[in-house]
Design a protein around this motif. Structure first.
Motif, short mmCIF file in Angstrom:
data_model
loop_
_atom_site.label_atom_id
_atom_site.label_comp_id
_atom_site.label_asym_id
_atom_site.label_seq_id
_atom_site.Cartn_x
_atom_site.Cartn_y
_atom_site.Cartn_z
N GLY A 178 0.83 -1.19 0.00
CA GLY A 178 0.00 0.00 0.00
C GLY A 178 0.87 1.25 0.00
O GLY A 178 2.11 1.19 0.10
N PHE A 179 0.24 2.39 -0.10
CA PHE A 179 0.98 3.65 -0.16
C PHE A 179 1.90 3.85 1.04
O PHE A 179 3.06 4.22 0.90
CB PHE A 179 -0.02 4.83 -0.27
N VAL A 180 1.39 3.59 2.24
CA VAL A 180 2.19 3.81 3.45
C VAL A 180 3.39 2.86 3.49
O VAL A 180 4.52 3.28 3.75
CB VAL A 180 1.32 3.64 4.72
N MET A 181 3.17 1.58 3.19
CA MET A 181 4.28 0.61 3.20
C MET A 181 5.30 0.92 2.10
O MET A 181 6.51 0.81 2.31
CB MET A 181 3.76 -0.82 3.03
N MET A 182 4.85 1.30 0.92
CA MET A 182 5.75 1.64 -0.18
C MET A 182 6.60 2.85 0.20
O MET A 182 7.81 2.85 -0.01
CB MET A 182 4.94 1.93 -1.45
N THR A 183 5.98 3.86 0.75
CA THR A 183 6.71 5.07 1.16
C THR A 183 7.72 4.74 2.25
O THR A 183 8.87 5.18 2.21
CB THR A 183 5.72 6.15 1.65
N THR A 184 7.30 3.93 3.23
CA THR A 184 8.20 3.53 4.31
C THR A 184 9.38 2.73 3.76
O THR A 184 10.53 2.97 4.14
CB THR A 184 7.44 2.68 5.36
N ALA A 185 9.12 1.80 2.86
CA ALA A 185 10.19 1.00 2.26
C ALA A 185 11.18 1.88 1.50
O ALA A 185 12.40 1.71 1.61
CB ALA A 185 9.60 -0.07 1.34
N LYS A 186 10.68 2.83 0.74
CA LYS A 186 11.56 3.74 -0.01
C LYS A 186 12.43 4.56 0.94
O LYS A 186 13.63 4.72 0.71
CB LYS A 186 10.75 4.67 -0.91
N VAL A 187 11.82 5.08 1.99
CA VAL A 187 12.58 5.87 2.97
C VAL A 187 13.66 5.02 3.61
O VAL A 187 14.82 5.44 3.73
CB VAL A 187 11.63 6.48 4.03
N LEU A 188 13.31 3.79 4.03
CA LEU A 188 14.29 2.91 4.68
C LEU A 188 15.42 2.52 3.72
O LEU A 188 16.60 2.54 4.10
CB LEU A 188 13.61 1.67 5.23
N LEU A 189 15.10 2.18 2.49
CA LEU A 189 16.14 1.81 1.53
C LEU A 189 17.07 2.99 1.23
O LEU A 189 18.29 2.83 1.15
CB LEU A 189 15.51 1.27 0.24
N ASN A 190 16.51 4.17 1.11
CA ASN A 190 17.35 5.35 0.87
C ASN A 190 18.20 5.68 2.09
O ASN A 190 19.36 6.09 1.96
CB ASN A 190 16.51 6.54 0.45
N LEU A 191 17.65 5.46 3.28
CA LEU A 191 18.41 5.67 4.51
C LEU A 191 19.57 4.68 4.61
O LEU A 191 20.70 5.05 4.93
CB LEU A 191 17.48 5.55 5.72
N ILE A 192 19.30 3.41 4.31
CA ILE A 192 20.35 2.39 4.32
C ILE A 192 21.44 2.75 3.32
O ILE A 192 22.64 2.69 3.62
CB ILE A 192 19.76 0.99 4.02
N ARG A 193 21.03 3.15 2.14
CA ARG A 193 22.00 3.52 1.10
C ARG A 193 22.87 4.69 1.56
O ARG A 193 24.09 4.69 1.39
CB ARG A 193 21.27 3.86 -0.19
N LYS A 194 22.24 5.68 2.16
CA LYS A 194 22.97 6.88 2.59
C LYS A 194 23.89 6.59 3.78
O LYS A 194 25.05 6.99 3.79
CB LYS A 194 21.98 7.99 2.94
N MET A 195 23.39 5.86 4.79
CA MET A 195 24.18 5.59 5.99
C MET A 195 25.34 4.64 5.72
O MET A 195 26.41 4.77 6.29
CB MET A 195 23.28 5.03 7.09
N SER A 196 25.13 3.67 4.85
CA SER A 196 26.18 2.69 4.59
C SER A 196 27.11 3.14 3.46
O SER A 196 28.11 2.49 3.19
CB SER A 196 25.57 1.34 4.21
N LYS A 197 26.76 4.26 2.82
CA LYS A 197 27.53 4.74 1.67
C LYS A 197 27.68 3.62 0.63
O LYS A 197 28.73 3.45 0.03
CB LYS A 197 28.88 5.29 2.10
N MET A 198 26.63 2.84 0.51
CA MET A 198 26.65 1.67 -0.36
C MET A 198 25.88 1.98 -1.64
O MET A 198 24.70 2.32 -1.58
CB MET A 198 25.99 0.48 0.34
N PRO A 199 26.56 1.89 -2.80
CA PRO A 199 25.79 2.01 -4.03
C PRO A 199 24.76 0.89 -4.08
O PRO A 199 25.06 -0.25 -3.76
CB PRO A 199 26.84 1.82 -5.14
N MET A 200 23.56 1.25 -4.41
CA MET A 200 22.49 0.26 -4.43
C MET A 200 21.45 0.74 -5.43
O MET A 200 21.21 1.93 -5.55
CB MET A 200 21.88 0.14 -3.03
#
Length: 164
Positions: A89-111
């Motif tokens: 759903g919209f809320v889960m999709m938005t949450t997943a995008k935020v978490l994946l972008n946060l992981i990418r930014k914090m780990s400095k991992m290209p993804m």
């Protein structure tokens, strides 16, 4: 590697993978949820507990072992693709995008990831990939047999193996 392959998870033995570019095997372990009664007797439970104790909690661990049959050109990426679309759903999709972008930014991992979409020839399956160079890699000389592929693979004291 070199194209889609269906892979079973939590298998006793590694799953063989063979394409025109790569020959090897893969062991993919996906931890059951804490609420799952099978967790207590799950074959890889000790491995995941040990990882948690050393400050590396995880839900998925993947061991890939093999050899490139063709010298790779450019960056080699490794990841996962799902055949079925995600029904978030919209809320889960938005949450997943935020978490994946946060992981990418914090780990400095290209993804790169996609939740999929489209139809017909233009359909894109949901996927998540990262450069292979981010993985812990164990190299063995070509004339040496592969070490046994299992959780907690140890290479200490073997001068023929190196980890990068």
């Amino acid at each position: 590697v070199g194209g889609p392959s269906q892979v079973a998870v939590n298998t006793v033995e590694p799953v063989p993978i063979k394409t025109e570019f790569f020959n090897g095997r893969l062991l993919m372990m996906v931890r059951p949820l804490d609420s799952d009664p099978r967790l207590a007797t799950w074959r890889y439970n000790d491995h995941f507990k040990n990882q948690e104790e050393i400050g590396n909690p995880m839900m998925v661990d993947v061991y890939l072992q093999g050899e490139f049959l063709v010298e790779p050109r450019g960056e080699v990426w490794f990841g996962f693709e799902m055949e079925e679309d995600l029904s978030l759903g919209f809320v889960m999709m938005t949450t997943a995008k935020v978490l994946l972008n946060l992981i990418r930014k914090m780990s400095k991992m290209p993804m790169h990831y996609s939740f999929g979409g489209g139809t017909g020839q233009g359909r894109e399956c949901p996927h998540l990939v990262q450069p292979f160079r981010r993985a812990r890699v164990m190299e063995t000389p070509g004339n040496q047999p592969w070490p046994e592929l299992k959780p907690g693979l140890e290479v200490k004291g073997d001068p023929n193996l190196k980890i990068r």
